[in-house]
Design an enzyme around this catalytic site. Structure first.
Site, PDB file in Angstrom:
ATOM      1  N   GLY A 180       3.627  -5.293 -29.058  1.00  0.00           N
ATOM      2  CA  GLY A 180       3.115  -5.688 -27.742  1.00  0.00           C
ATOM      3  C   GLY A 180       1.611  -5.588 -27.682  1.00  0.00           C
ATOM      4  O   GLY A 180       0.951  -6.393 -27.025  1.00  0.00           O
ATOM      5  N   VAL A 195       4.327  -0.037 -27.261  1.00  0.00           N
ATOM      6  CA  VAL A 195       5.217   0.578 -26.275  1.00  0.00           C
ATOM      7  C   VAL A 195       5.428   2.063 -26.554  1.00  0.00           C
ATOM      8  O   VAL A 195       5.534   2.483 -27.712  1.00  0.00           O
ATOM      9  CB  VAL A 195       6.582  -0.148 -26.282  1.00  0.00           C
ATOM     10  CG1 VAL A 195       7.613   0.608 -25.454  1.00  0.00           C
ATOM     11  CG2 VAL A 195       6.428  -1.562 -25.741  1.00  0.00           C
ATOM     12  N   ALA A 197       6.420  -5.909  11.543  1.00  0.00           N
ATOM     13  CA  ALA A 197       6.120  -7.240  10.999  1.00  0.00           C
ATOM     14  C   ALA A 197       4.647  -7.580  11.096  1.00  0.00           C
ATOM     15  O   ALA A 197       4.148  -8.439  10.368  1.00  0.00           O
ATOM     16  CB  ALA A 197       6.950  -8.295  11.725  1.00  0.00           C
ATOM     17  N   ILE A 210       4.376  -6.300  16.927  1.00  0.00           N
ATOM     18  CA  ILE A 210       4.400  -7.451  17.827  1.00  0.00           C
ATOM     19  C   ILE A 210       5.196  -7.067  19.072  1.00  0.00           C
ATOM     20  O   ILE A 210       6.161  -6.308  18.998  1.00  0.00           O
ATOM     21  CB  ILE A 210       5.044  -8.657  17.119  1.00  0.00           C
ATOM     22  CG1 ILE A 210       4.272  -8.992  15.831  1.00  0.00           C
ATOM     23  CG2 ILE A 210       5.075  -9.875  18.029  1.00  0.00           C
ATOM     24  CD1 ILE A 210       4.931 -10.048  14.970  1.00  0.00           C
TER      25      ILE A 210
END
Length: 572
Positions: A189, A146, A450, A410
């Protein structure tokens, strides 16, 4: 089934060269190329690493990937504005010894491959790609742990660095192997990054450990530091630097974690390539429905076909014809839903389902439920029903899908609501979800409202493998001008009724338009992850081929040719 697939209907319409349009698209591509070049140069110079006896991640990738097959992703991805301008990893799709894989490596030029802000998000996307394609994940591990001064930006959280290790476990559980070539010092890590893959191959100077020299030498202080403590740290650090924990003698000779240890870059990478050929993998001929063929028309035509001006129309089928085998197709339900093309095509000999938004004015009388004319790029009732049916059949026949978005949304209003468009849009999301298919999406121009979701956008977490942008991409909930009206219409009325000047409101409206424009540019979309890569028009075919090969490399489920229903429905 050969008559269905070997010879399909041809797209054979020539294209008139539009030099001005091509110039505008290529200008944006050049800007993207310059940003990519800058990102690749982040950190130390290649010459510096080479003098130390190390290759860069790009050199390692060039060595293991079959020439001409590398399809990079996330080159500009930097969702947390890391100071290096990168996420510290490089990834993409590529062929290794003839086998297609998802490949990722730490950029050892940037803080010796440290975990930096945004990196867990990138790794999560890459492991998702391997999961959705059911394709081997190949790692080039060189992780220094890290970036400690900014640990809070990547260490913890639901999607922090630890997510990687759980995802590697998940891939193993699903039978998707994770192969790792390990270099350098990999503490903490970095140690888990080294140990979490399925197969560990190490360079002679590599090590992996729960804690590195710096951590071990700094353990158990008095709670404060003084000169005596500093001397102890110096002595311990020198010792562990000379003999680091987790080196080859430990993890090859004692624990046996390292399957192999290699004396050179070439030896390690050659072995990695050899192990790739041992993995479960179908010969391409098992799934190919025809011999691979290039499109009949050149990719350069795409620069004249796709209108750079968002308000100009173009022929979506002309676009697709420059990307699919032999420029052939089998259109599904051409008699309904004219706002959308749906059909089967071949890519590198593999069967692929494809959906694209047609542009321009639609036939007179369409949509039937409304008194107004239909406009390409929008969704109407018939189109939504058609795509729902097409996705469901692709899922049934196990045919991977490519979606090409250029949509303004739409249809809206009470008439559209009575026509059930809201429910049909959600039905399409359900159809995509239940299909359990790998999908690839291109935001060719507009990804709006959408409609961006229902066309297998990146939100289709269990289906969308990756999303590509182009120099003409724009992504927003609505066009900036529409957003400005939605935001300030009432204010205009109020100011007008009060007899106040409209200038300040108009200024804010124009600021909104500019903000929407700036936040929807291709480079911004790539940086924030709205797309996984911005690709040149001339390179799109390469990604089609990579996706098709990966999707058919080791699929989770199979529908034999002779049991497919879609071609029979199309033919009648």
């Amino acid at each position: 089934m050969r008559p269905y697939f070997e010879k399909m209907q041809e797209w054979n319409k020539p294209v008139k060269v539009n030099a001005k349009n091509a110039e505008e698209i290529k200008a944006v591509e050049k800007e993207i190329e310059e940003l990519v070049d800058k990102a690749k140069k982040a950190g130390l110079a290649q010459e510096t690493l080479n003098k130390r006896g190390e290759w860069t991640v790009h050199q390692r990738l060039e060595y293991i990937v079959d020439p001409g097959t590398w399809a990079p992703l996330h080159l500009l991805y930097d969702p947390m504005d890391e100071e290096s301008g990168t996420t510290g990893v490089v990834d993409g799709l590529g062929r290794i010894n003839g086998r297609w894989c998802v490949i990722i490596g730490f950029d050892n030029k940037v803080m010796a491959g440290a975990w930096i802000a945004g990196q867990p998000h990138n790794i999560l996307r890459v492991t998702d790609i391997a999961k959705r394609l059911h394709c081997p994940l190949v790692w080039l591990v060189n992780c220094s742990g890290v970036k400690l001064p900014e640990q809070e930006r990547m260490y913890a959280n639901r999607r922090g660095s630890g997510t990687t290790f759980f995802r590697h476990a998940e891939l193993n559980k699903l039978g998707i192997p994770v192969l790792a070539a390990i270099y350098g010092t990999n503490p903490a890590g970095g140690g888990y990054q080294g140990i979490s893959p399925t197969l560990l191959l190490a360079h002679k100077d590599a090590n992996i450990a729960v804690g590195g020299a710096g951590i071990v030498s700094g353990m158990a202080p008095k709670g404060f530091f003084d000169e005596a403590m500093a001397e102890q740290i110096i002595e311990a650090t020198k010792k562990f630097k000379a003999v680091p924990p987790g080196r080859v003698e430990i993890h090859y000779d004692a624990t046996g974690f390292f399957r192999e240890v290699h004396p050179s870059e070439e030896s390690l990478l050659d072995s990695l390539k050899g192990w790739v050929t041992k993995l479960p993998y179908y010969d391409a001929s098992f799934f190919r429905v025809a011999k691979p063929a290039e499109p009949k028309f050149p990719a350069e035509d795409l620069y004249s076909i796709v209108s750079f001006n968002q308000k100009m129309v173009y022929d979506m089928e002309q676009f697709m014809s420059r990307l699919v085998d032999n420029s052939e197709h089998m259109e599904f339900r051409p008699d309904i839903g004219p706002e959308l093309y749906t059909g089967l095509v071949k890519v590198d000999g593999f069967l692929i389902g494809i959906v694209g938004n047609r542009q321009g004015m639609l036939p007179k009388g369409y949509p039937q439920y409304a008194p107004y004319p239909g406009i390409g790029g929008k969704f109407y009732r018939e189109g939504l029903i058609k795509v729902n049916e097409f996705v469901t059949l692709c899922g049934r026949d196990r045919v991977p899908m490519i979606w090409i978005q250029d949509t303004s949304g739409i249809d809206v209003g009470d008439i559209a609501e009575k026509a059930e468009l809201l429910g049909l849009g959600q039905s399409l999301i359900y159809s995509i979800e239940q299909s359990d298919l790998p999908m690839m999406t291109i935001i060719l121009r507009k990804g709006t409202a959408a409609a961006h979701y229902i066309m297998a956008g990146p939100q289709a977490n269990n289906n969308n493998c990756f999303t590509l942008g182009t120099a003409t991409t724009e992504i927003y909930v609505m066009h900036g001008e529409t957003a400005a009206v939605a935001s300030f219409a009432r204010r205009l009325v109020k100011e007008k009724d009060a007899g106040k000047p409209l200038g300040p409101v108009i200024d804010n409206m124009n600021k909104t338009v500019k903000h929407y424009y700036d936040m929807s540019r291709p480079s911004y979309c790539a940086q924030k992850g709205l797309v996984d890569e911005v690709v040149k028009m001339s390179d799109l075919r390469k990604y089609f081929v990579a996706f098709a090969n990966c999707a058919y490399a080791n699929p989770k489920s199979i529908c034999p040719w002779h049991q497919m229903i879609m071609p029979r429905i199309i033919k009648g």
